[in-house]
Every structure is written in structure tokens, then in C-alpha cells.
Design a protein around this motif. Structure first.
Motif, PDB file in Angstrom:
ATOM      1  N   ASP A  49       0.828  -1.208   0.000  1.00 54.09           N
ATOM      2  CA  ASP A  49       0.000   0.000   0.000  1.00 54.09           C
ATOM      3  C   ASP A  49       0.859   1.255   0.000  1.00 54.09           C
ATOM      4  OD1 ASP A  49      -2.875  -1.091   0.893  1.00 54.09           O
ATOM      5  OD2 ASP A  49      -1.343  -2.161   2.019  1.00 54.09           O
ATOM      6  N   PRO A  50       0.289   2.353  -0.538  1.00 53.86           N
ATOM      7  CA  PRO A  50       1.029   3.623  -0.550  1.00 53.86           C
ATOM      8  C   PRO A  50       1.452   4.109   0.839  1.00 53.86           C
ATOM      9  CG  PRO A  50      -0.897   3.770  -1.976  1.00 53.86           C
ATOM     10  CD  PRO A  50      -1.006   2.469  -1.248  1.00 53.86           C
ATOM     11  N   TYR A  51       0.614   3.842   1.877  1.00 56.59           N
ATOM     12  CA  TYR A  51       0.961   4.384   3.203  1.00 56.59           C
ATOM     13  C   TYR A  51       2.293   3.824   3.706  1.00 56.59           C
ATOM     14  CZ  TYR A  51      -0.293   0.083   5.676  1.00 56.59           C
ATOM     15  OH  TYR A  51      -0.317  -1.207   6.121  1.00 56.59           O
ATOM     16  N   SER A  86      -8.231   4.594 -10.675  1.00 55.48           N
ATOM     17  CA  SER A  86      -8.226   3.167 -11.028  1.00 55.48           C
ATOM     18  C   SER A  86      -7.604   2.327  -9.919  1.00 55.48           C
ATOM     19  CB  SER A  86      -7.435   2.957 -12.325  1.00 55.48           C
ATOM     20  OG  SER A  86      -6.086   3.282 -12.075  1.00 55.48           O
ATOM     21  N   ALA A 138      -6.787   9.243 -13.964  1.00 57.12           N
ATOM     22  CA  ALA A 138      -5.871   8.106 -13.814  1.00 57.12           C
ATOM     23  C   ALA A 138      -4.697   8.259 -14.776  1.00 57.12           C
ATOM     24  CB  ALA A 138      -6.615   6.797 -14.066  1.00 57.12           C
ATOM     25  N   TYR A 153      -4.135  11.904 -16.742  1.00 55.79           N
ATOM     26  CA  TYR A 153      -3.392  13.101 -16.305  1.00 55.79           C
ATOM     27  C   TYR A 153      -1.994  13.156 -16.897  1.00 55.79           C
ATOM     28  CZ  TYR A 153      -0.743  10.323 -12.837  1.00 55.79           C
ATOM     29  OH  TYR A 153       0.080   9.414 -12.239  1.00 55.79           O
ATOM     30  N   VAL A 192      -4.400  11.776  -4.419  1.00 57.07           N
ATOM     31  CA  VAL A 192      -3.049  12.028  -4.940  1.00 57.07           C
ATOM     32  C   VAL A 192      -2.398  13.338  -4.482  1.00 57.07           C
ATOM     33  CG1 VAL A 192      -3.561  10.618  -6.973  1.00 57.07           C
ATOM     34  CG2 VAL A 192      -3.769  13.092  -7.145  1.00 57.07           C
ATOM     35  N   ILE A 233      -2.332  17.842  -9.394  1.00 56.81           N
ATOM     36  CA  ILE A 233      -3.672  17.424  -9.856  1.00 56.81           C
ATOM     37  C   ILE A 233      -4.730  18.041  -8.941  1.00 56.81           C
ATOM     38  CG2 ILE A 233      -5.248  15.443 -10.095  1.00 56.81           C
ATOM     39  CD1 ILE A 233      -2.816  13.760 -10.943  1.00 56.81           C
ATOM     40  N   GLY A 284      -5.526  10.749   0.490  1.00 61.33           N
ATOM     41  CA  GLY A 284      -4.087  10.506   0.393  1.00 61.33           C
ATOM     42  C   GLY A 284      -3.430  11.495  -0.538  1.00 61.33           C
ATOM     43  N   ALA A 285      -2.098  11.445  -0.586  1.00 58.18           N
ATOM     44  CA  ALA A 285      -1.353  12.417  -1.396  1.00 58.18           C
ATOM     45  C   ALA A 285      -0.142  11.729  -2.020  1.00 58.18           C
ATOM     46  CB  ALA A 285      -0.938  13.591  -0.519  1.00 58.18           C
ATOM     47  N   ASN A 314       6.825  13.369  -5.746  1.00 58.63           N
ATOM     48  CA  ASN A 314       7.306  14.171  -6.883  1.00 58.63           C
ATOM     49  C   ASN A 314       7.597  15.587  -6.406  1.00 58.63           C
ATOM     50  OD1 ASN A 314       6.639  11.950  -8.345  1.00 58.63           O
ATOM     51  ND2 ASN A 314       4.765  12.812  -9.204  1.00 58.63           N
ATOM     52  N   VAL A 338      -8.972   6.263   7.926  1.00 58.13           N
ATOM     53  CA  VAL A 338     -10.135   5.365   7.910  1.00 58.13           C
ATOM     54  C   VAL A 338     -10.410   4.757   9.291  1.00 58.13           C
ATOM     55  CG1 VAL A 338      -8.836   3.343   7.128  1.00 58.13           C
ATOM     56  CG2 VAL A 338     -11.263   3.539   6.574  1.00 58.13           C
ATOM     57  N   LEU A 388       3.588   1.676  -6.547  1.00 56.02           N
ATOM     58  CA  LEU A 388       3.920   3.103  -6.413  1.00 56.02           C
ATOM     59  C   LEU A 388       4.076   3.768  -7.774  1.00 56.02           C
ATOM     60  CD1 LEU A 388       6.538   3.112  -3.493  1.00 56.02           C
ATOM     61  CD2 LEU A 388       4.160   3.875  -3.394  1.00 56.02           C
ATOM     62  N   GLY A 410       2.394   2.850 -10.434  1.00 57.86           N
ATOM     63  CA  GLY A 410       1.120   2.860 -11.176  1.00 57.86           C
ATOM     64  C   GLY A 410       0.850   1.643 -12.033  1.00 57.86           C
ATOM     65  N   ASN A 427      -0.500  -1.091 -11.062  1.00 51.25           N
ATOM     66  CA  ASN A 427      -1.676  -1.845 -10.597  1.00 51.25           C
ATOM     67  C   ASN A 427      -2.992  -1.280 -11.125  1.00 51.25           C
ATOM     68  OD1 ASN A 427      -1.072   0.442  -8.815  1.00 51.25           O
ATOM     69  ND2 ASN A 427      -2.835  -0.236  -7.635  1.00 51.25           N
TER      70      ASN A 427
HETATM   71  N1  LIG Z   1      -6.783   8.107   4.724  1.00 53.06           N
HETATM   72  C1  LIG Z   1      -6.767   6.802   4.859  1.00 53.06           C
HETATM   73  O1  LIG Z   1      -7.134   6.230   5.892  1.00 53.06           O
HETATM   74  C2  LIG Z   1      -6.285   5.989   3.692  1.00 53.06           C
HETATM   75  C3  LIG Z   1      -6.568   4.612   3.582  1.00 53.06           C
HETATM   76  C4  LIG Z   1      -6.150   3.918   2.430  1.00 53.06           C
HETATM   77  C5  LIG Z   1      -5.455   4.607   1.424  1.00 53.06           C
HETATM   78  N2  LIG Z   1      -5.181   5.927   1.588  1.00 53.06           N
HETATM   79  C6  LIG Z   1      -4.530   6.696   0.523  1.00 53.06           C
HETATM   80  O2  LIG Z   1      -5.325   6.591  -0.628  1.00 53.06           O
HETATM   81  C7  LIG Z   1      -4.534   6.718  -1.807  1.00 53.06           C
HETATM   82  C8  LIG Z   1      -4.814   5.532  -2.729  1.00 53.06           C
HETATM   83  O3  LIG Z   1      -4.407   4.337  -2.055  1.00 53.06           O
HETATM   84  P1  LIG Z   1      -4.653   2.929  -2.749  1.00 53.06           P
HETATM   85  O4  LIG Z   1      -4.352   1.892  -1.752  1.00 53.06           O
HETATM   86  O5  LIG Z   1      -5.988   2.963  -3.407  1.00 53.06           O
HETATM   87  O6  LIG Z   1      -3.510   2.907  -3.849  1.00 53.06           O
HETATM   88  P2  LIG Z   1      -3.698   2.641  -5.402  1.00 53.06           P
HETATM   89  O7  LIG Z   1      -4.450   3.824  -5.949  1.00 53.06           O
HETATM   90  O8  LIG Z   1      -4.251   1.292  -5.624  1.00 53.06           O
HETATM   91  O9  LIG Z   1      -2.205   2.624  -5.947  1.00 53.06           O
HETATM   92  C9  LIG Z   1      -1.444   3.756  -6.044  1.00 53.06           C
HETATM   93  C10 LIG Z   1      -1.720   4.506  -7.382  1.00 53.06           C
HETATM   94  O10 LIG Z   1      -1.296   5.848  -7.247  1.00 53.06           O
HETATM   95  C11 LIG Z   1      -1.100   6.384  -8.526  1.00 53.06           C
HETATM   96  N3  LIG Z   1       0.044   7.304  -8.511  1.00 53.06           N
HETATM   97  C12 LIG Z   1       1.345   7.015  -8.250  1.00 53.06           C
HETATM   98  N4  LIG Z   1       2.093   8.139  -8.345  1.00 53.06           N
HETATM   99  C13 LIG Z   1       1.250   9.147  -8.680  1.00 53.06           C
HETATM  100  C14 LIG Z   1       1.415  10.543  -8.937  1.00 53.06           C
HETATM  101  N5  LIG Z   1       2.622  11.125  -8.868  1.00 53.06           N
HETATM  102  N6  LIG Z   1       0.327  11.281  -9.261  1.00 53.06           N
HETATM  103  C15 LIG Z   1      -0.887  10.714  -9.345  1.00 53.06           C
HETATM  104  N7  LIG Z   1      -1.117   9.386  -9.114  1.00 53.06           N
HETATM  105  C16 LIG Z   1      -0.058   8.625  -8.790  1.00 53.06           C
HETATM  106  C17 LIG Z   1      -0.839   5.206  -9.477  1.00 53.06           C
HETATM  107  O11 LIG Z   1      -1.878   5.166 -10.439  1.00 53.06           O
HETATM  108  P3  LIG Z   1      -1.791   6.048 -11.819  1.00 53.06           P
HETATM  109  O12 LIG Z   1      -1.385   5.082 -12.880  1.00 53.06           O
HETATM  110  O13 LIG Z   1      -3.172   6.566 -11.958  1.00 53.06           O
HETATM  111  O14 LIG Z   1      -0.758   7.102 -11.613  1.00 53.06           O
HETATM  112  C18 LIG Z   1      -0.923   3.978  -8.567  1.00 53.06           C
HETATM  113  O15 LIG Z   1      -1.557   2.883  -9.183  1.00 53.06           O
HETATM  114  C19 LIG Z   1      -3.092   6.791  -1.333  1.00 53.06           C
HETATM  115  O16 LIG Z   1      -2.686   8.139  -1.328  1.00 53.06           O
HETATM  116  C20 LIG Z   1      -3.152   6.236   0.077  1.00 53.06           C
HETATM  117  O17 LIG Z   1      -2.111   6.748   0.877  1.00 53.06           O
HETATM  118  C21 LIG Z   1      -5.578   6.623   2.693  1.00 53.06           C
END
Ligand SMILES: NC(=O)c1ccc[n+]([C@@H]2O[C@H](COP(=O)([O-])OP(=O)(O)OC[C@H]3O[C@@H](n4cnc5c(N)ncnc54)[C@H](OP(=O)(O)O)[C@@H]3O)[C@@H](O)[C@H]2O)c1
Length: 331
Positions: A47-49, A156, A178, A199, A223, A227, A245-246, A251, A275, A319, A321, A323
Motif C-alpha cells: 500500500d502507498p501508506y 483506477s 488516472a 493526467y 493524490v 492534480i 491521500g497524497a 514528486n 479510515v 507506487l 502505477g 496496478n
Molecule cells: N486516509 C486513509 O485512511 C487511507 C486509507 C487507504 C489509502 N489511503 C490513501 O489513498 C490513496 C490511494 O491508495 P490505494 O491503496 O488505493 O492505492 P492505489 O491507488 O491502488 O495505488 C497507487 C496509485 O497511485 C497512482 N500514482 C502514483 N504516483 C502518482 C502521482 N505522482 N500522481 C498521481 N497518481 C499517482 C498510481 O496510479 P496512476 O497510474 O493513476 O498514476 C498507482 O496505481 C493513497 O494516497 C493512500 O495513501 C488513505
């Protein structure tokens, strides 16, 4: 004697994670004591976190994360042999645990029997934290109304792909952002988003102006960065932003418009969330997402990497992209 393979956090990440930053070691596990169980990993989450939290982790310790594991020995009646458990055990093949964790949302839980006819791995995705981040983070913070326009970034991914579909279930017009044409096609053709913006090849500002000249009502932000600064300028008066998330934070930022003018002049509500805020309503999210899956209203996709040894690659692929939907590793 059981031997566990464990990824140890060797070196603090400097920019994009490099393969030498984590190292696999073998650890001999002692016999289990009363109150403990031994579990063998079946699916591990990437996961990103994990990238974001790494700066707070101690070097020399196992790398963090949730996994689904099969209980193979137990001296704890709450966690019987043969059952599957969701645990915050880290990147390791075998774990001895008593199921307790000081943080309520990280204590071990058995995978409910009602999920038996679906893939086990979904408890790391649509029927787990990402699904609940989408369910609660979108519905509770954006409070979408029928007919409103919703923009989702990271559209996505594990969270974003579910947010967009929930927004459709609620009768909204949904625009996803996406990083590839293939992802854009998937979210519109398969998941029912109304529009998608790549994007990497399109001008997000110009396309949003064209797709929704009247402005947008809700923005679910996965993100951050450029964006989001662009999207926020398109919010209508009293627009709502859920900041999940961010991921773009790795970058370096370039010239971006200040987000403060629209926040003030349009009296926007922006709210970040973890969450875990909804840990006491956790089952509600899982049950609702499960119901929507069974009714054919919510689709999921997973990107499954085979092999514990390939976890690091799965992590960096996510990380960067590669997936679609939730990224998981099958041991
Ligand atoms: N607040 C909370 O409790 C909580 C819980 C879960 C997740 N989150 C956050 O939610 C977000 C999504 O998490 P996820 O698990 O669903 O991950 P995810 O979207 O399945 O995977 C990460 C995706 O981020 C995109 N990405 C990577 N670098 C980027 C960039 N520079 N600019 C824009 N997009 C970029 C990529 O897709 P592209 O091909 O589209 O770039 C990649 O597939 C994350 O920021 C995560 O930290 C927060």
C-alpha cells in the motif's frame, strides 16, 4: 522449529524505494505460548501508506503491513487452527501473535465465514481498508447528492475505483483521473464512470472545464499535488473535498496555482481522514460493499503478484502505477 522469512527495513528510503532498502532474513520462531497462535501468510498487502510512514519506522525492524494468514497452530481459542486471520504482522511468511495490537484498527480479526464464497484477498481490498476508506471517506465527508458531479483522483486504484462506483450508485456524474489510457478505458467501460482523464497526456484543467463547465460538487483526493490544486479550482460554492491521500508527494512540485483562493471564495469544505475513524462502524462498510458486489453494482479488480520474494517489486510497481485496483502479493 518454524523458520519465517522476514523483510527488514535496512535503509531509509531516499526518493523512490530501492531494492537494497529492504532485506530478507530468516528468523527461527520459538514454540507458541498460551494465548498465542502461529499463522502462515497467504496474501500480503502492498500500500502507498507504507512509503509515507517509512520515515517514522525504525531501521533494523520488520517492514509494516497487513496480511491474511492461515492459523496453523493455536493456544488461543479466539483464533482456532485452520481459520484465516487478518493481521498487522508486517512483511513476513510466519507470525506468532496473540492477536492484540495497541491500535484498535490493527488488532487481528478472523475473516468472517460469510466471505467464504469470495476470494480471500478481498479482505485486503474492497472488503477491507481500501473499501472502507472509499465507503466512509466518500459518503461521510463528501455527502454526495443525486445529480452532483464528483471527481476522483487515483481513480483506477484500490480506493479510487470503489469511490467512483459508489458515487454512481448514489446517482452522481463521475469523472475519474488516472495515469494511462488503459486505466481510463477500464474505469469508464467496465466500472461505469462517466468520464476519465489521463493526467499524463491530457490537460486536467482544460478537460474538466469542458466536461463540467458548471463546476464540480465533490472531490475525492487520493493524490494531492498538482492534480488536486487544479481540481480544487473547479469546485462550486460549498464544494466538499475528502482528502484520503497524497501519493504524488514524492514528486517535486512545480509551479502550481495556490489552492487558497477557491477555498476561501467558494467557502469549500476540505476534510482529511484516517479510515480508523470509523473502526466502530467497520462491519457496516464491509457489509454494504459486499452487498453491492453480490448485487452486481460494485466491481473489483486485483493485481496479484506471485511469490513472497517478489513483494518489493509488487510494492514499487504499485507506487509507479502498474496496478489496476488493489495490489496484493500471493505467497
Ligand atoms: N486516509 C486513509 O485512511 C487511507 C486509507 C487507504 C489509502 N489511503 C490513501 O489513498 C490513496 C490511494 O491508495 P490505494 O491503496 O488505493 O492505492 P492505489 O491507488 O491502488 O495505488 C497507487 C496509485 O497511485 C497512482 N500514482 C502514483 N504516483 C502518482 C502521482 N505522482 N500522481 C498521481 N497518481 C499517482 C498510481 O496510479 P496512476 O497510474 O493513476 O498514476 C498507482 O496505481 C493513497 O494516497 C493512500 O495513501 C488513505
Amino acid at each position: 522449529m518454524v523458520k519465517a522469512k522476514v523483510y527488514i527495513f535496512e535503509k531509509q528510503f531516499d526518493g523512490f524505494p530501492k531494492s537494497g532498502d529492504l532485506k530478507i532474513i530468516e528468523e527461527e520462531l520459538p514454540p507458541i505460548k498460551d494465548g498465542e497462535f502461529l499463522a502462515e501468510a497467504v496474501y500480503l498487502s502492498v500500500d502507498p501508506y507504507m512509503r509515507a510512514r517509512a520515515q517514522f519506522l525504525k531501521l533494523g525492524e520488520p517492514f509494516i503491513g497487513f496480511q491474511i494468514a492461515k492459523i496453523c497452530e493455536s493456544k488461543n481459542p479466539e483464533f482456532p487452527c485452520g481459520k484465516h486471520v487478518l493481521g498487522f504482522f508486517g512483511w513476513r511468511t510466519h507470525t506468532i501473535s496473540n492477536g492484540i495490537h495497541p491500535e484498535k484498527d490493527r488488532k487481528s480479526t478472523l475473516i468472517p465465514d460469510e466471505l467464504n464464497d469470495l476470494p480471500l484477498s478481498l479482505s485486503l481490498g474492497v472488503l477491507g481498508r481500501p473499501g472502507n476508506s472509499a465507503y466512509f471517506g466518500f459518503l461521510e465527508i463528501c455527502k454526495p447528492k443525486e445529480g452532483e458531479t464528483v471527481v476522483v483522483s487515483g481513480a483506477s486504484g484500490a480506493v479510487g475505483s470503489i469511490v467512483g462506483q459508489i458515487a454512481k450508485i448514489k446517482g452522481c456524474k463521475v469523472i475519474g483521473i488516472a495515469g494511462s489510457d488503459e486505466k481510463c478505458k477500464w474505469i469508464t467501460n467496465e466500472l461505469g464512470f462517466d468520464h476519465a482523464i489521463n493526467y499524463k497526456t491530457e490537460d486536467v484543467d482544460a478537460v474538466l472545464r469542458k466536461l463540467s463547465p458548471e463546476g464540480i460538487d465533490c472531490y475525492f483526493d487520493n493524490v494531492g499535488g498538482e492534480i488536486s490544486s487544479t481540481v480544487i479550482h473547479h469546485l462550486k460554492k460549498f464544494g466538499r473535498v475528502s482528502i484520503c491521500g497524497a501519493i504524488s508527494g514524492y514528486n517535486e512540485t512545480s509551479k502550481v496555482k495556490s489552492i487558497y483562493r477557491p477555498i476561501i471564495s467558494n467557502e469549500l469544505t476540505l476534510e482529511g481522514f484516517l479510515v480508523a475513524r470509523w473502526v466502530d462502524r467497520w462491519d457496516e462498510g464491509i457489509k454494504q460493499n459486499l452487498k453491492w458486489i453480490k448485487e452486481g453494482k460494485l466491481k473489483y479488480r486485483e493485481t496479484i503478484t506471485e511469490g513472497f520474494e517478489n513483494m518489493f517489486t509488487a510494492f514499487t510497481d504499485m507506487l509507479s502505477g502498474k496496478n489496476f485496483g488493489k495490489a496484493v502479493v500471493k505467497v
